[in-house]
Design an enzyme around this catalytic site. Structure first.
Site, PDB file in Angstrom:
ATOM      1  N   HIS A  74      40.286   1.030  45.923  1.00 41.58           N
ATOM      2  CA  HIS A  74      39.592   1.881  46.888  1.00 41.58           C
ATOM      3  C   HIS A  74      39.114   3.198  46.282  1.00 41.58           C
ATOM      4  O   HIS A  74      38.407   3.965  46.935  1.00 41.58           O
ATOM      5  CB  HIS A  74      40.456   2.133  48.133  1.00 41.58           C
ATOM      6  CG  HIS A  74      41.568   3.110  47.952  1.00 41.58           C
ATOM      7  ND1 HIS A  74      42.865   2.728  47.694  1.00 41.58           N
ATOM      8  CD2 HIS A  74      41.603   4.469  48.004  1.00 41.58           C
ATOM      9  CE1 HIS A  74      43.638   3.800  47.613  1.00 41.58           C
ATOM     10  NE2 HIS A  74      42.892   4.875  47.795  1.00 41.58           N
ATOM     11  N   ASP A 119      44.397  -4.100  46.058  1.00 44.62           N
ATOM     12  CA  ASP A 119      43.948  -2.730  45.811  1.00 44.62           C
ATOM     13  C   ASP A 119      44.245  -2.311  44.371  1.00 44.62           C
ATOM     14  O   ASP A 119      45.106  -1.470  44.109  1.00 44.62           O
ATOM     15  CB  ASP A 119      44.615  -1.778  46.804  1.00 44.62           C
ATOM     16  CG  ASP A 119      43.931  -0.417  46.864  1.00 44.62           C
ATOM     17  OD1 ASP A 119      42.859  -0.263  46.249  1.00 44.62           O
ATOM     18  OD2 ASP A 119      44.483   0.491  47.519  1.00 44.62           O
ATOM     19  N   GLN A 206      47.476  12.510  49.890  1.00 48.80           N
ATOM     20  CA  GLN A 206      46.078  12.372  49.542  1.00 48.80           C
ATOM     21  C   GLN A 206      45.812  12.932  48.145  1.00 48.80           C
ATOM     22  O   GLN A 206      46.357  13.959  47.767  1.00 48.80           O
ATOM     23  CB  GLN A 206      45.148  13.040  50.569  1.00 48.80           C
ATOM     24  CG  GLN A 206      45.192  14.540  50.609  1.00 48.80           C
ATOM     25  CD  GLN A 206      46.093  15.073  51.690  1.00 48.80           C
ATOM     26  OE1 GLN A 206      47.069  14.420  52.066  1.00 48.80           O
ATOM     27  NE2 GLN A 206      45.790  16.249  52.198  1.00 48.80           N
ATOM     28  N   GLY A 207      45.021  12.216  47.382  1.00 48.48           N
ATOM     29  CA  GLY A 207      44.758  12.594  46.003  1.00 48.48           C
ATOM     30  C   GLY A 207      45.666  11.899  45.001  1.00 48.48           C
ATOM     31  O   GLY A 207      45.460  12.023  43.796  1.00 48.48           O
ATOM     32  N   ASP A 208      46.670  11.159  45.493  1.00 50.80           N
ATOM     33  CA  ASP A 208      47.562  10.418  44.596  1.00 50.80           C
ATOM     34  C   ASP A 208      47.144   8.961  44.423  1.00 50.80           C
ATOM     35  O   ASP A 208      47.725   8.233  43.615  1.00 50.80           O
ATOM     36  CB  ASP A 208      48.999  10.450  45.126  1.00 50.80           C
ATOM     37  CG  ASP A 208      49.657  11.812  44.946  1.00 50.80           C
ATOM     38  OD1 ASP A 208      49.401  12.454  43.916  1.00 50.80           O
ATOM     39  OD2 ASP A 208      50.408  12.231  45.838  1.00 50.80           O
ATOM     40  N   SER A 209      46.153   8.510  45.195  1.00 49.39           N
ATOM     41  CA  SER A 209      45.716   7.120  45.133  1.00 49.39           C
ATOM     42  C   SER A 209      45.499   6.647  43.699  1.00 49.39           C
ATOM     43  O   SER A 209      44.956   7.373  42.868  1.00 49.39           O
ATOM     44  CB  SER A 209      44.397   6.942  45.889  1.00 49.39           C
ATOM     45  OG  SER A 209      44.601   6.820  47.258  1.00 49.39           O
TER      46      SER A 209
END
Length: 262
Positions: A74, A119, A206-209
């Site tokens: 993603h 993913d 958020q931002g660790d994906s």
């Protein structure tokens, strides 16, 4: 509705989430939100996780080979030639003058990825990096116990991207318990959950994906068992983090990396 991805957290007052489409096209810049690390984490030591990579679209990753980064599907949009992504590696402090920065040349998104499961993605870099790599689990033997997560994402829900790499430990959550939290949004066999169900307080955000979830193998070496994927908020009680189950896709990842020639 499926809960939000770690790179695209958009929490309403009621905690509902909408999935936004990433805009990366091969050879163009990506407009992913860089966030705004790890909730409940502490700063990692320089050299502690030398295979960690920060990607310029606001995601994390790990060096699968010296020239290929394993991240989340993603975080990218499709497969093909792509020179728009910059990988920063070799440092805990993103602003360090010793940071190694390398452009991408190709992206390979998991075949059949449609926003649910599968993913994972690979990013080939313009040159090999003189840094260690992180091996991935090829069986489910390590899909249990306590895992470590690390990233430069927000250190609280709705917070800002971090300058320094943060790390934390999270316990395994079995599929039945996790499905009780997320229902049909979870894809057992393709996703693995971790976190503190009763108390929350520690999680990727958020931002660790795309960053790795890892633990020690029987020989004492780090091994990757998950990829930061999605969750409901950050570190909320009753909602563990959801990660791509790396062992399920290990053969596909190896085949895809071979096709990239890295």
């Amino acid at each position: 509705m499926r809960n939000h991805l770690k790179a695209l957290r958009r929490c309403t007052a009621a905690g509902a989430v909408a999935l936004a489409a990433l805009s990366l096209q091969p050879g163009t810049a990506q407009a992913a939100d860089p966030g705004p690390g790890v909730v409940g984490g502490v700063r990692a030591a320089q050299g502690e996780f030398p295979w960690m990579v920060r990607l310029s679209m606001g995601c994390g990753g790990a060096l699968y080979t010296r020239q290929i980064v394993l991240t989340a599907a993603h975080c990218v949009s499709g497969s093909g030639a792509n020179t728009s992504i910059t990988a920063t590696a070799g440092v805990v402090d993103l602003q360090s003058s010793q940071a190694v920065k390398v452009k991408s040349t190709q992206v390979l998104q998991a075949p059949g990825y449609n926003g649910k499961g599968k993913d994972w993605a690979l990013i080939k870099l313009a040159r090999p990096l003189d840094l260690p790599t992180l091996k991935i689990a090829g069986t489910t033997a390590y899909n249990q116990g306590t895992f470590t997560v690390a990233g430069w994402g927000a250190d609280r829900e709705g917070g800002s991207q971090q300058r320094f790499l943060l790390k934390a430990d999270v316990p395994y959550v079995d599929d039945g318990t996790c499905q009780g939290a997320y229902g049909d949004s979870l894809t057992p066999g393709e996703e693995i959950c971790a976190g503190f169900m009763d108390t929350g307080g520690v999680d990727t955000c958020q931002g660790d994906s795309g960053g790795p979830m890892f633990r020690k193998d029987d020989g004492g070496a780090w091994i990757q068992v998950g990829i930061v994927s999605w969750g409901n908020g950050c570190a909320r009680p009753g909602y563990p983090g959801v990660y791509t189950e790396v062992s399920t896709f290990a053969p596909d990842i190896a085949s895809a990396a071979a096709s990239l020639g890295g």
